[in-house]
Design a protein around this motif. Structure first.
Motif, mmCIF file in Angstrom:
data_model
loop_
_atom_site.group_PDB
_atom_site.id
_atom_site.type_symbol
_atom_site.label_atom_id
_atom_site.label_comp_id
_atom_site.label_asym_id
_atom_site.label_seq_id
_atom_site.Cartn_x
_atom_site.Cartn_y
_atom_site.Cartn_z
ATOM 1 N N PRO A 1 21.257 68.899 -29.886
ATOM 2 C CA PRO A 1 21.329 67.982 -31.035
ATOM 3 C C PRO A 1 20.125 68.088 -31.977
ATOM 4 C CG PRO A 1 22.024 66.847 -29.044
ATOM 5 C CD PRO A 1 21.464 68.185 -28.619
ATOM 6 N N LEU A 2 18.932 68.331 -31.438
ATOM 7 C CA LEU A 2 17.747 68.510 -32.291
ATOM 8 C C LEU A 2 17.888 69.783 -33.121
ATOM 9 C CD1 LEU A 2 14.780 67.649 -29.890
ATOM 10 C CD2 LEU A 2 15.643 66.263 -31.789
ATOM 11 N N ALA A 3 18.231 70.885 -32.464
ATOM 12 C CA ALA A 3 18.311 72.179 -33.152
ATOM 13 C C ALA A 3 19.411 72.187 -34.212
ATOM 14 C CB ALA A 3 18.526 73.300 -32.139
ATOM 15 N N LYS A 4 20.479 71.464 -33.982
ATOM 16 C CA LYS A 4 21.569 71.434 -34.955
ATOM 17 C C LYS A 4 21.168 70.734 -36.254
ATOM 18 C CE LYS A 4 25.772 72.215 -32.485
ATOM 19 N NZ LYS A 4 27.148 71.765 -32.329
ATOM 20 N N LYS A 5 20.040 70.040 -36.236
ATOM 21 C CA LYS A 5 19.534 69.381 -37.447
ATOM 22 C C LYS A 5 18.647 70.298 -38.287
ATOM 23 C CE LYS A 5 19.606 64.792 -35.351
ATOM 24 N NZ LYS A 5 18.772 63.697 -34.834
ATOM 25 N N LEU A 6 18.399 71.528 -37.824
ATOM 26 C CA LEU A 6 17.543 72.444 -38.581
ATOM 27 C C LEU A 6 18.143 72.706 -39.955
ATOM 28 C CD1 LEU A 6 16.711 75.017 -35.767
ATOM 29 C CD2 LEU A 6 15.086 73.500 -36.915
ATOM 30 N N PRO A 7 17.375 72.494 -41.014
ATOM 31 C CA PRO A 7 17.902 72.761 -42.355
ATOM 32 C C PRO A 7 18.262 74.235 -42.515
ATOM 33 C CG PRO A 7 15.765 71.654 -42.468
ATOM 34 C CD PRO A 7 16.010 71.999 -41.036
ATOM 35 N N GLY A 8 19.418 74.504 -43.081
ATOM 36 C CA GLY A 8 19.826 75.876 -43.341
ATOM 37 C C GLY A 8 20.519 76.573 -42.185
ATOM 38 N N LEU A 9 20.656 75.904 -41.041
ATOM 39 C CA LEU A 9 21.332 76.511 -39.895
ATOM 40 C C LEU A 9 22.803 76.736 -40.243
ATOM 41 C CD1 LEU A 9 21.234 77.366 -36.879
ATOM 42 C CD2 LEU A 9 21.869 75.003 -36.332
ATOM 43 N N ARG A 10 23.270 77.963 -40.101
ATOM 44 C CA ARG A 10 24.659 78.311 -40.434
ATOM 45 C C ARG A 10 25.544 78.374 -39.194
ATOM 46 N NH1 ARG A 10 24.395 76.580 -45.122
ATOM 47 N NH2 ARG A 10 23.121 77.747 -46.578
ATOM 48 N N LYS A 11 24.969 78.830 -38.081
ATOM 49 C CA LYS A 11 25.761 79.021 -36.866
ATOM 50 C C LYS A 11 24.817 78.939 -35.674
ATOM 51 C CE LYS A 11 28.910 82.521 -34.965
ATOM 52 N NZ LYS A 11 29.445 83.867 -35.213
ATOM 53 N N TYR A 12 25.311 78.386 -34.563
ATOM 54 C CA TYR A 12 24.513 78.225 -33.346
ATOM 55 C C TYR A 12 25.421 78.557 -32.174
ATOM 56 C CZ TYR A 12 21.249 75.579 -30.228
ATOM 57 O OH TYR A 12 20.357 75.182 -29.255
ATOM 58 N N THR A 13 25.138 79.653 -31.490
ATOM 59 C CA THR A 13 25.924 80.027 -30.320
ATOM 60 C C THR A 13 25.002 80.192 -29.117
ATOM 61 O OG1 THR A 13 25.792 82.395 -30.838
ATOM 62 C CG2 THR A 13 27.713 81.202 -31.683
ATOM 63 N N VAL A 14 25.570 79.984 -27.930
ATOM 64 C CA VAL A 14 24.814 80.168 -26.694
ATOM 65 C C VAL A 14 25.658 80.976 -25.719
ATOM 66 C CG1 VAL A 14 23.448 78.049 -26.946
ATOM 67 C CG2 VAL A 14 25.587 77.984 -25.670
ATOM 68 N N SER A 15 24.969 81.659 -24.815
ATOM 69 C CA SER A 15 25.663 82.408 -23.781
ATOM 70 C C SER A 15 26.382 81.435 -22.852
ATOM 71 C CB SER A 15 24.677 83.279 -23.001
ATOM 72 O OG SER A 15 23.660 82.480 -22.419
ATOM 73 N N LYS A 16 27.430 81.953 -22.215
ATOM 74 C CA LYS A 16 28.210 81.134 -21.297
ATOM 75 C C LYS A 16 28.290 81.878 -19.972
ATOM 76 C CE LYS A 16 32.823 79.157 -20.824
ATOM 77 N NZ LYS A 16 34.143 79.039 -21.458
ATOM 78 N N GLY A 17 27.867 81.242 -18.903
ATOM 79 C CA GLY A 17 27.911 81.877 -17.591
ATOM 80 C C GLY A 17 26.728 82.789 -17.361
ATOM 81 N N PRO A 18 26.729 83.488 -16.231
ATOM 82 C CA PRO A 18 25.617 84.373 -15.891
ATOM 83 C C PRO A 18 25.472 85.509 -16.900
ATOM 84 C CG PRO A 18 27.010 83.969 -13.978
ATOM 85 C CD PRO A 18 27.736 83.411 -15.162
ATOM 86 N N ILE A 19 24.238 85.938 -17.096
ATOM 87 C CA ILE A 19 23.932 87.057 -17.992
ATOM 88 C C ILE A 19 23.746 88.295 -17.129
ATOM 89 C CG2 ILE A 19 22.258 87.951 -19.657
ATOM 90 C CD1 ILE A 19 21.701 84.924 -20.325
ATOM 91 N N ALA A 20 24.403 89.366 -17.516
ATOM 92 C CA ALA A 20 24.343 90.610 -16.750
ATOM 93 C C ALA A 20 23.690 91.704 -17.579
ATOM 94 C CB ALA A 20 25.749 91.031 -16.343
ATOM 95 N N THR A 21 23.239 92.732 -16.895
ATOM 96 C CA THR A 21 22.714 93.941 -17.522
ATOM 97 C C THR A 21 23.457 95.121 -16.892
ATOM 98 O OG1 THR A 21 20.997 94.473 -15.907
ATOM 99 C CG2 THR A 21 20.423 92.838 -17.596
ATOM 100 N N PRO A 22 23.338 96.318 -17.470
ATOM 101 C CA PRO A 22 23.983 97.474 -16.823
ATOM 102 C C PRO A 22 23.481 97.704 -15.398
ATOM 103 C CG PRO A 22 23.378 98.024 -19.063
ATOM 104 C CD PRO A 22 22.774 96.677 -18.772
ATOM 105 N N GLY A 23 22.261 97.272 -15.118
ATOM 106 C CA GLY A 23 21.681 97.459 -13.793
ATOM 107 C C GLY A 23 21.907 96.298 -12.837
ATOM 108 N N GLY A 24 22.590 95.251 -13.291
ATOM 109 C CA GLY A 24 22.825 94.101 -12.419
ATOM 110 C C GLY A 24 22.419 92.800 -13.091
ATOM 111 N N PRO A 25 22.078 91.794 -12.295
ATOM 112 C CA PRO A 25 21.738 90.480 -12.850
ATOM 113 C C PRO A 25 20.520 90.536 -13.774
ATOM 114 C CG PRO A 25 22.093 90.349 -10.483
ATOM 115 C CD PRO A 25 22.074 91.808 -10.848
ATOM 116 N N SER A 26 20.504 89.656 -14.732
ATOM 117 C CA SER A 26 19.397 89.563 -15.691
ATOM 118 C C SER A 26 18.436 88.451 -15.276
ATOM 119 C CB SER A 26 19.973 89.235 -17.076
ATOM 120 O OG SER A 26 18.945 88.914 -17.981
ATOM 121 N N PRO A 27 17.147 88.579 -15.621
ATOM 122 C CA PRO A 27 16.211 87.475 -15.372
ATOM 123 C C PRO A 27 16.399 86.340 -16.394
ATOM 124 C CG PRO A 27 15.077 89.274 -16.456
ATOM 125 C CD PRO A 27 16.474 89.756 -16.160
#
Length: 102
Positions: A27-53
């Motif tokens: 809710p704080l970040a959505k108040k940033l002036p000029g923000l056009r779009k806000y997306t976030v990852s969903k679920g675990p983040i992977a890399t070609p080598g396996g799990p991401s930190p």
């Protein structure tokens, strides 16, 4: 266009991170002036080598690099930036760049 990519590393308490991020930080970040779009990852983040930190990736889109600078120079931007250490216990990295569609 320009993006701010925020890379959150795994927090010490993922459940507390999730609750705070959704209930307070978004809710704080959505108040940033000029923000056009806000997306976030969903679920675990992977890399070609396996799990991401990384635990979560957020992408905030603005019209330009100048718009990102103006957003974070604003009162809302200062509050949003000051909020990050309250929940990002695993560490955070922020990257800003101009984008072009190819």
């Amino acid at each position: 266009m320009a993006d701010l990519v925020v890379l959150y590393k795994t927090p010490t308490d993922p459940a507390a991170f999730d609750k705070y991020y959704v209930d307070t930080h978004i809710p704080l970040a959505k108040k940033l002036p000029g923000l056009r779009k806000y997306t976030v990852s969903k679920g675990p983040i992977a890399t070609p080598g396996g799990p991401s930190p990384l635990y979560l990736i957020a992408v905030l889109t603005f019209d330009s690099m100048a718009a990102i600078g103006a957003a974070f120079a604003s009162p809302e931007g200062k509050v949003t930036a000051a909020d990050v250490p309250k929940f990002a216990t695993g560490g955070v990295e922020m990257n800003f760049f101009e984008t072009t569609e190819v």
